[in-house]
Enzyme design. Structure first.
Site, PDB file in Angstrom:
ATOM      1  CG  ASN A   1      -2.498  -1.326   5.395  1.00 17.67           C
ATOM      2  OD1 ASN A   1      -3.394  -1.200   4.574  1.00 17.67           O
ATOM      3  ND2 ASN A   1      -2.638  -0.946   6.646  1.00 17.67           N
ATOM      4  CE1 TYR A   2       3.841  -0.917   4.901  1.00 16.40           C
ATOM      5  CE2 TYR A   2       2.465  -1.280   6.832  1.00 16.40           C
ATOM      6  CZ  TYR A   2       3.176  -0.426   6.010  1.00 16.40           C
ATOM      7  OH  TYR A   2       3.214   0.914   6.292  1.00 16.40           O
ATOM      8  CB  ILE A   3       1.467  -9.650   4.861  1.00 21.10           C
ATOM      9  CG1 ILE A   3       2.384  -9.339   6.046  1.00 21.10           C
ATOM     10  CG2 ILE A   3       1.593 -11.108   4.478  1.00 21.10           C
ATOM     11  CD1 ILE A   3       1.961 -10.018   7.339  1.00 21.10           C
TER      12      ILE A   3
END
Length: 734
Positions: free
Chosen positions: A688-690
């Protein structure tokens, strides 16, 4: 044409097996008409037509040649023009696991193949089709796979390779190579079968009794169903919590009849043990199911996936993520949620809003029911929506993360984070200058933004505090959540103290504790002291700030910038910097993966992605330690054999010794990796973030197989990133 389906409503919430009651039949009418536009053809008809076309293709491919001449046609993406050229490649028949038949009677494979064709289209197989198959079946076992054969022209052909059939109902849609739609438009056509409601409640058998005050009591079905919910938590700590019991009793009494309410008023007098014993008995029965019974359930679920698990968007078949509506049950919540114990009511068709294309067939509700509303809103991405009863939150049925709509959203998210990278210097200068602002509102905004940037804190203020557990983010921090130290150690094992230390201690998202000590700038430290003056522990630290005003300010600094973008930016840039720092090109693949996981771990720590140590961790580590001991013993034996070996045997012994030594090294790396990751969840940040292109580029550069760091879920979700990165000659840099 209409699709008539029997939607199910749910059982008792304690059972994980849905009872289909044998009613999952789909009635379809078939029309032979040109496939100029799949978006205009009714959904059920596409499936039927696909089946027919597949049969025709199969006959054409096999006509006049033996079985080995048949080669399955490879699927081709038609993403360039945005339309499907061949729906039949993803037809319902493609989803059948045909491999199982050939496993049972491997010796008669060719003959069975001929028989299967006869069952599908009797009388359509020519004499030429049959004879070659018989020749093959006679000597099928004796013939070698490498043996070539001659075709009608006398030319030799290489033997046909066995192709493993993959069950995939989703189009490979290379949407990133297409032109973008106008701003705000998510799709042009959308067709689906709606949600699958959970099966109806199955009453308790006559020998299972609920007791009140020691006496057996027959409950009405609705009251009995909710009694089953509580029986399911008897062995859990929830049943000992006062708030849980109070909320449960309050909601349970609402569904009781007048007679039941008059008699049942004290939860302590309720005896659910017989129901609990029955539920455990049913669980054991399910565990003891035969292979055939389990296979039947699996096939039923696969049949549901083929109907409800796909949607057609702009002519492309895309997977639906969560087409099953959650069954009724008891709300548990996380941490000390104030609403734990309340009843999650059964969702009915009258609660559901359907969203689909104007020119497509509207999904049929279950017989005797109707939808709450039907919309044709192409500015949103959800297929169905309803409001759950406990928190009043809107729930949605969405497309799978691997779909075009989700992929586009991810791509835009990471591109926005990349734009922030170019402007982060100026933004940091701006909020640093604002530390000294004469306006207290601006000072608070600057200080909060400092923590959001440096610590990747969530924003907070995103929910009604009265409606959920006491979880907070940066903007909703209270005085009690921080402590100030003029000097202190950041960690217990540190030798030196740092100046201007702030200690954070609060419950973040999902009631996960955030505890951290950080050394901050002197001006930030002084501001915090000012913000805390004259306030009670329960008062807001940033009392002149909320998420909405902070995001408005950020959008004025950069188009599309919100608090969430900082979290994505910091996660991505941290991974990239750590990979540069930790990766040794000379390492083997196992050591490189350890370096990757260590880089990913720094991101997980930054984002506070924690997890509890698994119950089987110690046992798993013991097994790994034993493997290492055994491997060390093998290495010693191989070393001794190498020393005593002579001549040709010495080279053989050397290879064995080197191989065992490499295996031992891998096991030790695995032990280190496992131990370091026991309390850190690496998957959340990776999913979800990288920016996934960082990982793909790293794998490409250092020759690490992508499947070593990306699961199948990752690879499906990030097809766009894999294609973009691998097809470019330039190294991707975030």
């Amino acid at each position: 044409m209409s699709v008539v389906s029997n939607h199910h409503s749910n059982g008792n919430g304690n059972s994980t097996v849905y009872d289909t009651n044998g009613n999952d039949e789909i009635k379809k009418e078939v029309k032979d008409e040109p496939m100029a536009s799949d978006s205009e053809v009714p959904f059920g008809e596409l499936m039927k037509r696909d089946k027919k076309e597949k049969k025709q293709k199969k006959r054409k491919a096999e006509s006049g040649s033996d079985e080995d001449d048949y080669k399955p046609e490879k699927r081709k993406s038609s993403a360039k023009n945005g339309k499907k050229k061949d729906v039949g490649s993803d037809s319902e028949d493609d989803y059948k696991p045909e491999k199982k038949k050939s496993k049972k009677n491997n010796k008669k494979k060719a003959q069975e193949s001929s028989e299967d064709d006869d069952e599908e289209s009797e009388g359509d197989v020519s004499e030429e089709d049959v004879k070659p198959q018989k020749r093959k079946s006679k000597g099928a076992e004796k013939s070698k796979p490498s043996t070539s054969k001659k075709d009608a022209g006398g030319k030799k052909e290489p033997p046909k390779k066995k192709v493993k059939k993959e069950e995939d109902i989703e189009d490979i849609w290379e949407w990133w190579k297409e032109e973008k739609k106008p701003a705000g438009v998510k799709w042009n056509s959308l067709q689906h079968c709606g949600p699958l409601f959970a099966p109806p409640y199955i009453p308790l058998p006559s020998h299972v009794h609920f007791k009140y005050g020691g006496e057996k009591m027959k409950l009405t079905l609705e009251t009995e169903e909710i009694a089953q919910f509580y029986a399911g938590v008897l062995d859990h700590e929830y049943s000992t919590k006062e708030a849980f019991n109070k909320n449960f009793m309050k909601d349970w009494r609402k569904v009781m009849t007048v007679e039941e309410r008059e008699r049942i008023h004290d939860l302590k007098k309720c005896d659910f043990r017989a129901i609990d014993a029955y539920q455990k008995e049913q669980r054991e029965i399910r565990k003891a199911m035969t292979k055939e019974e389990k296979l039947k359930i699996k096939e039923e679920k696969e049949a549901e996936v083929k109907i409800y698990g796909i949607a057609i968007i702009d002519g492309h078949r895309q997977k639906v993520a969560n087409f099953r509506i959650e069954p009724p049950g008891v709300f548990r919540g996380r941490g000390g949620h104030p609403k734990m114990g309340l009843i999650k009511k059964r969702i009915m068709p009258e609660d559901v809003i359907i969203n689909c294309g104007k020119d497509t067939e509207i999904p049929k509700p279950p017989p005797g029911h109707k939808w709450k509303e039907v919309r044709h809103d192409n500015t949103v991405t959800w297929l169905c929506s309803w409001t759950e009863s406990v928190l009043g939150q809107n729930k949605y049925i969405m497309l799978n993360p691997s779909s075009k709509i989700k992929g586009e959203k991810d791509f835009e998210k990471y591109e926005t984070a990349r734009r922030l990278k170019k402007k982060i210097g100026g933004i940091r200068e701006r909020y640093t200058d604002d530390f000294k602002s004469k306006e207290m509102r601006v000072r608070q905004r600057a200080t909060a933004l400092y923590f959001i940037d440096k610590l990747a804190l969530r924003a907070g203020n995103e929910k009604d505090v009265d409606e959920a557990a006491d979880t907070v983010g940066c903007c909703s921090l209270r005085v009690e959540h921080i402590k100030l130290f003029d000097s202190a150690k950041l960690n217990e094992d540190d030798k030196k103290e740092k100046e201007f230390v702030v200690e954070f201690d609060f419950l973040g998202k999902d009631s996960i504790r955030y505890f951290n000590r950080v050394s901050v700038e002197k001006r930030v430290y002084k501001n915090l002291k000012i913000f805390m003056e004259g306030k009670a522990p329960s008062d807001d630290l940033f009392d002149r700030l909320d998420t909405a005003t902070l995001n408005d300010h950020l959008r004025s600094l950069m188009d599309g910038l919100t608090v969430k973008v900082f979290r994505t930016y910091n996660a991505s840039i941290t991974l990239q910097e750590q990979l540069i720092k930790l990766t040794n090109p000379k390492d083997n693949v196992a050591a490189k993966i350890l370096s990757y996981n260590r880089a990913n771990r720094q991101v997980a720590i930054l984002c506070n992605h924690q997890r509890a140590v698994s119950k089987g961790f110690d046992e798993s580590m013991q097994k790994l330690e034993q493997k290492i001991k055994d491997k060390k013993k093998e290495v010693k034996e191989a070393e001794a054999a190498l020393k005593s070996a002579r001549g040709a045997e010495k080279e053989k012994a050397q290879k064995k010794y080197d191989r065992l030594k490499e295996q031992l090294k891998k096991l030790k790396i695995s032990r280190t990796d496992k131990d370091e990751n026991k309390q850190i969840a690496l998957g959340t940040s990776k999913l979800n973030y990288i920016d996934p292109r960082i990982t793909v580029a790293w794998c490409k550069k250092f020759e690490v197989p992508l499947e070593k760091v990306f699961t199948k879920t990752h690879r499906e979700k990030f097809r766009w990133a894999i294609d973009m990165t691998n097809s470019s000659d330039e190294e991707y840099v975030f």
